[in-house]
Design an enzyme around this catalytic site. Structure first.
Site, mmCIF file in Angstrom:
data_model
loop_
_atom_site.group_PDB
_atom_site.id
_atom_site.type_symbol
_atom_site.label_atom_id
_atom_site.label_comp_id
_atom_site.label_asym_id
_atom_site.label_seq_id
_atom_site.Cartn_x
_atom_site.Cartn_y
_atom_site.Cartn_z
ATOM 1 N N LYS A 264 -30.793 130.624 12.569
ATOM 2 C CA LYS A 264 -30.977 131.993 12.075
ATOM 3 C C LYS A 264 -31.469 131.969 10.620
ATOM 4 C CE LYS A 264 -29.216 132.897 16.143
ATOM 5 N NZ LYS A 264 -27.784 133.000 16.368
ATOM 6 N N ARG B 211 -29.590 107.786 16.139
ATOM 7 C CA ARG B 211 -28.512 108.676 16.589
ATOM 8 C C ARG B 211 -27.370 108.698 15.584
ATOM 9 N NH1 ARG B 211 -24.767 106.738 19.600
ATOM 10 N NH2 ARG B 211 -26.111 105.530 20.993
ATOM 11 N N TYR C 138 -19.201 135.709 19.289
ATOM 12 C CA TYR C 138 -20.552 135.519 19.816
ATOM 13 C C TYR C 138 -20.463 135.157 21.302
ATOM 14 C CZ TYR C 138 -25.068 133.252 20.542
ATOM 15 O OH TYR C 138 -26.286 132.886 21.031
ATOM 16 N N ASP D 245 -17.369 131.175 11.176
ATOM 17 C CA ASP D 245 -18.794 131.193 11.490
ATOM 18 C C ASP D 245 -19.485 132.055 10.436
ATOM 19 O OD1 ASP D 245 -21.370 131.731 12.545
ATOM 20 O OD2 ASP D 245 -20.652 131.162 14.539
HETATM 21 C C1 LIG Z 1 -26.941 132.309 17.388
HETATM 22 C C2 LIG Z 1 -25.502 132.128 17.129
HETATM 23 C C3 LIG Z 1 -24.820 131.032 17.634
HETATM 24 C C4 LIG Z 1 -25.488 130.023 18.551
HETATM 25 O O1 LIG Z 1 -26.506 129.323 17.932
HETATM 26 P P1 LIG Z 1 -27.681 128.622 18.808
HETATM 27 O O2 LIG Z 1 -28.470 127.875 17.800
HETATM 28 O O3 LIG Z 1 -28.415 129.723 19.487
HETATM 29 O O4 LIG Z 1 -27.016 127.730 19.801
HETATM 30 C C5 LIG Z 1 -23.477 130.907 17.312
HETATM 31 N N1 LIG Z 1 -22.831 131.795 16.532
HETATM 32 C C6 LIG Z 1 -23.470 132.886 16.037
HETATM 33 C C7 LIG Z 1 -22.732 133.856 15.193
HETATM 34 C C8 LIG Z 1 -24.816 133.087 16.324
HETATM 35 O O5 LIG Z 1 -25.436 134.165 15.858
#
Ligand SMILES: *Cc1c(COP(=O)(O)O)cnc(C)c1O
Length: 381
Positions: free
Chosen positions: A205, A56, A108, A180
């Site tokens: 992503k 962890r 988001y 982000d």
């Molecule tokens: C998908 C996404 C998130 C969340 O990510 P997860 O891995 O689905 O929890 C946060 N910010 C943006 C801009 C995203 O596209």
């Protein structure tokens, strides 16, 4: 337990392949093993000479991924998490309940949900503003504002926020700026070099890039008290990614520059094609000269990314009808995978301003003409 970032004099494309991928000293393996061990041996004197204690608090695969992400975002350290949501969640938690945060009106959907349902009851104050409007941010700053959060380009509006200008505003008010960077990826935009204090990623992503792992990260520009608190939350709170998730994400990073540039090139071609299509009301893509954020995007991005949204002429039923007719492009959420996906956002976001006739398109790595043919078929009544 993050290793020091690689100080390699190579281009980012080369670093994406090599950073965090030292040859395994035990076997000579070029691709690291997956270290599943939860625990690590102490020496007779009680010390941990290899630096690892418990899975962890630290793991070699996680360290390797954090090193690579630090290099790509040009920061000094990174903390990885079990999801993109957990990354932002942990950063917000690190602020403490007395603080105030400014976030985008079109943030988001999941972040908006966590602010209203988890953090507001806890005590954290927040104001949602249009972050493309600098005056609106200045007006929303309070004496206890510790963090300004932006998302550029944003999801699913593809709104563009001026990173450097907002960094200046936040710093004048003694607040941190977190950007982000999920949609652009460090291939197209490096927020830390523009003054942001943190770059946040849903590595789910583009970074992992193959639609097979959920993960998140925060990369920091400096070692500051907020990041130190974030590290405690990561290791003591335990929202850590698994060794296999880290390994998969590091594997994905090797092709990140090639994938993102190809997706970005196809997206610009598709946006231009959609913009001329008689069934389309509007295309939201920062690469189009008509986009209100085009000039800022041109200044802070090297290309405009693989995600776009479009409004069809008609209503929600028309949009759902278009999505129902694609044969190659999958009807599914998420983005950044080799396969293209199309999603009707309004029907999964409750209470946002997303238009009922908006469809979000993630451009994959399929041949461009195949994608155009599929969309043309779907858009033809
Ligand atoms: C998908 C996404 C998130 C969340 O990510 P997860 O891995 O689905 O929890 C946060 N910010 C943006 C801009 C995203 O596209």
């Amino acid at each position: 337990m993050t290793m020091t970032p690689d100080a390699m004099p190579f281009s980012p494309d080369t670093q994406a392949i090599h950073s965090g991928r030292d040859i395994d000293p035990t076997t000579g393996a070029l691709t690291a093993p997956i270290h599943l061990s939860t625990t690590f041996e102490r020496d007779g004197d009680g010390s941990y000479p290899r630096g690892y204690v418990y899975g962890r608090s630290g793991n070699p695969n996680r360290d390797a991924l954090e090193t690579a992400l630090t290099t790509l975002e040009q920061g000094v350290e990174a903390a990885t998490f079990a999801s993109g949501s957990a990354a932002t969640f942990s950063l917000l938690q690190a602020l403490g309940p007395e603080a105030h945060v400014i976030a985008p009106q079109s943030v988001y959907f999941g972040i908006q949900q966590m602010l209203s349902t988890i953090f507001a009851p806890w005590g954290l104050g927040y104001t949602l503003v249009d972050t493309t409007d600098l005056a609106a941010i200045a007006q929303a700053l309070r004496p206890n504002t510790r963090l300004v959060l932006i998302e550029t380009p944003s999801n699913p509006q593809l709104a563009v926020t001026d990173i450097q200008a907002v960094a200046d505003l936040a710093h004048q008010a003694d607040a941190y700026l977190a950007c982000d960077n999920t949609i652009a990826s460090p291939v197209l935009q490096t927020p830390l070099t523009l003054g942001a204090d943190f770059a946040i990623h849903a590595t789910t992503k583009y970074l992992a890039g193959h639609g097979d792992v959920i993960g998140g990260a925060v990369v920091t520009r400096t070692l500051n008290p907020l990041f130190e608190q974030l590290r405690l939350i990561q290791t003591i709170g335990g929202l850590v990614p698994s060794p296999f998730d880290c390994w998969l994400t590091l594997r994905g990073l090797q092709t990140l520059p090639l994938r993102v540039r190809a997706q970005s090139q196809s997206a610009l071609a598709l946006a231009t094609w959609l913009d001329q299509h008689p069934a389309i009301e509007q295309v939201l893509y920062p690469g189009l000269p008509s986009h209100p954020g085009h000039a800022i995007a041109q200044g802070q991005m090297s290309s405009y990314g693989g995600l776009l949204s479009f409004l069809v002429k008609g209503d929600q039923a028309t949009a759902l009808g278009v999505a129902a007719k694609t044969r190659l492009i999958a009807r599914a959420t998420s983005f950044g995978s080799p396969h293209s996906t199309l999603e009707h956002r309004a029907s999964i976001e409750q209470g946002t301003q997303t238009a009922p006739n908006l469809l979000r398109l993630s451009i994959g790595l399929e041949q461009l003409d195949d994608l155009i043919a599929d969309l043309d078929h779907a858009l033809t009544p």
